[in-house]
Design a protein around this motif. Structure first.
Motif, short mmCIF file in Angstrom:
data_model
loop_
_atom_site.label_atom_id
_atom_site.label_comp_id
_atom_site.label_asym_id
_atom_site.label_seq_id
_atom_site.Cartn_x
_atom_site.Cartn_y
_atom_site.Cartn_z
N ASP A 202 34.14 32.52 43.37
CA ASP A 202 34.86 32.86 42.15
C ASP A 202 34.23 32.33 40.87
OD1 ASP A 202 36.70 34.38 43.47
OD2 ASP A 202 38.26 32.84 43.49
N GLU B 94 37.13 42.79 41.33
CA GLU B 94 37.65 42.34 42.64
C GLU B 94 36.96 43.13 43.72
OE1 GLU B 94 39.66 39.92 43.62
OE2 GLU B 94 40.68 39.41 41.77
N ARG C 163 33.99 35.33 38.90
CA ARG C 163 35.20 35.44 38.10
C ARG C 163 35.04 34.77 36.73
NH1 ARG C 163 40.24 36.87 39.77
NH2 ARG C 163 39.60 36.70 41.94
#
Length: 170
Positions: free
Chosen positions: A87, A169, A123
């Motif tokens: 992430d 995602e 992310r």
């Protein structure tokens, strides 16, 4: 005309210069050791970026790819290989040589690491900093998210996070 600053991945031949800048900018309790710097270069060179001007190290940024939103203290001493999917990139160090401070080198390094995060579909990027640096990181698109659990160097840290606007995602 001024030569442009070149951003590139760290190489093992850079470790001594990196260590010198690390020791210049961080107290002994917070500075990375030669062993840790070498391990970071060997294991996470894709997220260990240097800024050079006229062949001289102007600064560097290094972070490990991790699953957690915030940096954890074990990342200062333990260096694993970056997983292909994670992430966040948790920054262990952003350091600019005193000769090059206040000239945009840190901002360039942050921008380069953001590009890396986008390319690797992370992310975002997280880091801890002292309170007086929060405005600097906010100016660079990071959001202050409160006091960190980190006790690294026996001091109080704040969590700041940059969210990748292009994150997809899986």
């Amino acid at each position: 005309m001024e030569a442009p600053i070149r951003i590139r991945q760290a190489d093992l031949s850079d470790w001594e210069e990196i260590l010198a800048v690390e020791q210049l900018n961080f107290p002994a309790a917070e500075a990375a050791s030669a062993k840790v710097i070498k391990e970071r270069i060997e294991r996470i060179s894709d997220t260990f970026l240097l800024a050079e001007l006229h062949g001289q190290l102007a600064g560097y940024i290094v972070g490990s790819a991790v699953q957690t939103r915030y940096l954890t203290d074990d990342l200062f001493s333990k260096v694993g290989v970056n997983p292909s999917e994670s992430d966040f990139i948790a920054v262990q160090s952003l350091s600019v040589h005193s000769d090059f401070q206040r000239q945009g080198v840190g901002t360039l390094l942050l921008a380069a690491l953001k590009e890396t995060a986008v390319q690797q579909n992370r992310r975002g990027i997280s880091l801890t900093c002292h309170d007086e640096l929060i405005p600097y990181y906010e100016m660079n698109g990071f959001v202050h998210e409160g006091i960190s659990d980190s006790t690294h160097g026996g001091t109080i840290w704040s969590n700041t996070v940059w969210e990748n606007p292009d994150f997809k995602e899986k």
